[in-house]
Enzyme design. Structure first.
Site, mmCIF file in Angstrom:
data_model
loop_
_atom_site.group_PDB
_atom_site.id
_atom_site.type_symbol
_atom_site.label_atom_id
_atom_site.label_comp_id
_atom_site.label_asym_id
_atom_site.label_seq_id
_atom_site.Cartn_x
_atom_site.Cartn_y
_atom_site.Cartn_z
ATOM 1 N N HIS B 10 0.798 -1.225 0.000
ATOM 2 C CA HIS B 10 0.000 0.000 0.000
ATOM 3 C C HIS B 10 0.834 1.280 0.000
ATOM 4 O O HIS B 10 1.964 1.301 0.485
ATOM 5 C CB HIS B 10 -0.916 0.014 1.225
ATOM 6 N N HIS B 164 -9.985 -6.257 -0.284
ATOM 7 C CA HIS B 164 -9.116 -5.941 0.856
ATOM 8 C C HIS B 164 -9.974 -5.613 2.080
ATOM 9 O O HIS B 164 -11.065 -5.089 1.956
ATOM 10 C CB HIS B 164 -8.239 -4.736 0.473
ATOM 11 N N ASP B 287 1.868 -6.878 2.771
ATOM 12 C CA ASP B 287 1.004 -5.884 3.420
ATOM 13 C C ASP B 287 1.814 -4.680 3.907
ATOM 14 O O ASP B 287 1.449 -4.022 4.878
ATOM 15 C CB ASP B 287 0.194 -6.485 4.576
#
Ligand SMILES: [Zn+2]
Ligand SMILES: [Zn+2]
Ligand SMILES: [Zn+2]
Ligand SMILES: [Zn+2]
Lengths: 324, 324, 324, 324
Positions: B10, B164, B287
């Site tokens: 991310h 997600h 992640d």
């Protein structure tokens, strides 16, 4: 294998029978209600045919937990326990009892537990998740402070406490809206019970009463698969714990919990459970009459584990845990 | 192993940065915000140091999904996607993009997806669970009928859709009351995302669009462990299915879903996933920046699977799935 | 974990030291010989650094078993056992002894075992495979009838018997000709020891002495992987057993055998062993000084099993088995 | 599952039939010999009943390999291959052929392989371990230099080579003396074949011909369980390799070998194999007529692996490997 012992095996009394309606399609209700009300006929025949020596019997769900009038909850619990004691007395070699408890009133639940263990000879308790107290939408979990003295007694009596599933109340079940098939054993039971167990762990209950023994059905309600992530997400941040309990969740899980195979007859899942919690804390169960004895037994008798673990999981762990 | 590819990685733009606050303790916020805003410095260094050749980048959570004003959601999605395209253009050998989508408006989300794939060269989409539409408490899941045309386009474009996690809205999070530590990655993320996935399966979406490819992070959000029970509870009742979809849940799971290792660096869990869905549908991810690259990579490089599966999970499955 | 106990941990006396030459490349010999002759220095430091509380010590291989002159074999066994007793006496909290036995002469071996257990306080015996008797090419396995009384004593003393590997004699090693690298721990040790174990099982030894406890190193010398096939090949033929023993091989394996992790630090292999024989019959060991304590300990402390099994395999199984 | 393909499925011609006597008790011989001589009757019925679409057929063992007169070996191989081609021609949708090869003479074996592949349309070769050359006690393994050109042709033809078990000659079987029940599939087959495979790996064969594809039956003849130890024993010594091959044994195993389930219908073993070599290199087989199709199929259809892997192992891996 012969001599199997099951510990999530339900019956109903007339007052609680209808609580089990709705989970199964209507065409199964006649059979299910017959199974729930029977102890010594078809049930015993099933046990004989599939190598089950003993069932530890418990009331169906949610039963007592869903009766928000405390006095009514107490009355039904007492009645169910008395009925169960009579049934056990007829065949103590094949049946033993787990107490239903009116946790709407922690003190009365404590006294009922003491009565069941000391007077009726029960081996532990089985409680169907949270209790609705005073009004239907007052949901109470057992990490609440008013249960401290109850848990103290559970530890002193040294008996296991089976935390059995129930559905969330409708007002808390928004996520399943339009998808009612996700309620019950399909999914919601697991979420409800896993979170309840995590609340107990995080609350510090097992710091205060480290010898408590909590049993979860259905191979642990999903917890073994996720237990590492529960403690280890965001592993790079070294902040102090944000919950009252002193230790990692997994430590309580590994030291205070036992799992049963009820309704989860899956070898892959059993292997994962063995690799997370060890075969000493896993016990055979069927979830009769919601699941078939033959489905449970045929799977278990052939599942791909060592014979030593088959004996422990199928029988001797239960003998040790319940002092049978 | 070298050449690993991650697909739940991310970044934030200034407008979404604060969405990532609150999950981690305050003392980690400075580091986390720096990580989220960085693409080409520390992130690339982490990748170099731990054998990650590529990250498929996606916006942080909940970001677009939590912006209930549709126009604002569209604007932020566009801005984030444009920013991401610029970043990818600088190092297309190391970064590729997954689109943020304003699913508050299925048509605009569809058009934005088309723009991202066709014009910006993105490889798929990553969406942070349900969208809040028009007002904060209007929670919309993507099994709703208004998304039919969106899914049709996803299938036609033949790109994966990463579902997600996000947290439930407070009004739907009653079960965690008094236990806020159960929110986020500890537990609530998994429940939220697993149920969303089950809603998609049960709704019949994959009957209509059987070539859809849905990705779940965190080793499947708990689903592999429970998938058998989802389809097989109460196995003795032979009633017709009660949900719109034509097949068992597990069939959709096995044919339309992919899992990543993001935030779940646990060998036991990976082995269970392999035995449920097979190594062809499992993909490495970290992640980042919520999890460390070294935690993910050091675990994965040594985890107890075959070297053939390590290569597939670490790299070649992603090459195939995203046509890299 | 702290408090690990190892049970395949070797030393040498000057007379047996050179038996350990040849397995390792010359440049390692100086280090190996130093390690074999040391008890209280480097060995103890290794144990301290890697969480080993205790080693059950045994003579190197093949040592006594390869001395075909019986009187010499007896003399060396006695000398080694006396030396070991002295060493154990210095640190009984950290070291305990396993007897070397001159099985060239079953009676003297029996008496030496009794002396070691009753007088020297040893905890069991470790024997390096077959014995060469009277002449180098007379290979004797312990299923032979002359060992009946020896085994009777082992059972009466209620001590474990560790069946440790050795190489075949050259005249029996034709299959490895031109491929000497397949001798020793690479392959031949396993074949030699597995067949010896199968001979004991097939001979009926465990029908006569059902309480015998045999330990195999190296995660069972390959047996767990093949145990099903041993009993179940050609499953459609319903012929009576062709060997003297009354039961299936696997039953003896599961009831009379224990395995150690010595020299086989592989998680996949350990999981298979757990699923075949159960964690109660697996015990940590390193095979020092042929293997490193850190290699064994670092692997074991992190291997993907439950913490409950880690404690059993690492420590408490040994406490129970050897009455420590 | 339907559509299974088996690749260790044997037949006999009258000249080789008696080679299969002696493994099974006499009372099974009548049935076994009937099974071996049949192709289109009972065999096809078994396949139909248990979801086998195809068998890749091969001659029984040891057959050609045990005929020490080269000219006789060549003659029998040719005759068996011609017979097999005729049988396959009758039902090419259900049967395909693997060549028998007279490796007593590498050149003639090479030419026979070319004939079988190019003229007869066979899909590969199946050879029964070492060949006895010129005299019964001259045992030749295929790592010997005279086979270099043969292997070159195998690689050029791009067909798999199935290394099938046989027993050691009596002069090399001393370890089983007095325990004849350890010969054959119980144990000796595995030792014989595993060592032969290790000889091929250690010899450097796969450095010279890196695209060779060797198939081992019986879930890898024990190798997966021990493969780590083979490369990693004595891990602290940093000496150069002592064998001609350039890489670790496990690398060849993982890149040049395929395993089948023949005669080893054990879930634990299959899981271990998956975790060592990956599901892409494991293929269903029964070992008919020495094993029953129903024993293999009933186990395989229910064994605890993912459905994706079931399809690969049961069918599609074979389609890819043999270009079916
Ligand atoms: Zn139940
Ligand atoms: Zn994420
Ligand atoms: Zn050793
Ligand atoms: Zn065969």
């Amino acid at each position: 294998m012969d001599g199997k012992i099951g510990l999530e095996e339900h019956f109903a009394i007339p007052e609680t029978l209808s609580d089990s309606a709705g989970f199964l399609p209507d065409e199964s209700w006649q059979e299910l209600s017959k199974r729930l009300l029977d102890i010594h006929e078809g049930r015993l025949r099933q046990m004989d045919e599939h190598g089950m020596e003993m069932m530890l019997l418990s009331l169906n769900a949610p039963a007592v937990q869903a009766i928000h009038e405390t006095s009514k909850a107490c009355e039904i619990a007492t009645r169910a326990n008395d009925f169960l004691a009579e049934q056990v007395a007829k065949r103590p070699d094949r049946f033993q009892g787990l107490a239903a408890l009116p946790l709407q009133d922690p003190d009365r639940a404590t006294r009922e537990l003491e009565r069941c263990i000391k007077d009726l000879g029960f081996r532990g308790a089985l409680v169907n998740g949270f209790s609705q107290v005073d009004r239907p939408d007052n949901v109470v979990y057992y990490d609440a402070p008013q249960f401290d003295s109850f848990w103290k007694t559970v530890q002193e009596l040294d008996v296991p406490f089976y935390l059995h599933p129930r559905n969330p109340i409708p007002a808390w079940a928004q996520i399943y809206e339009g998808h009612p098939w996700l309620l019950g054993p399909t999914w919601a039971f697991g979420q409800e019970t896993a979170v309840h167990a995590l609340r107990l762990m995080g609350s510090g209950l097992f710091d205060r009463y480290p010898r408590l023994k909590i049993i979860l059905g259905h191979m642990g309600e999903g917890l073994p698969y996720s237990m590492w992530r529960i403690d280890n997400r965001n592993g790079w941040t070294k902040a102090p714990k944000s919950y009252p309990a002193k230790r990692n969740f997994a430590e309580y899980f590994q030291e205070n919990f036992y799992l049963t195979t009820s309704g989860n007859f899956r070898t892959q899942t059993l292997i994962d459970a063995i690799l997370e919690i060890g075969a000493d804390r896993i016990l055979f169960s069927t979830d009769w009459p919601f699941e078939n004895v033959d489905h449970a037994a045929n799977w278990f008798d052939a599942t791909s584990i060592s014979e030593a673990d088959r004996l422990k999981i199928g029988r001797t762990n239960a003998v040790d845990l319940f002092k049978l």
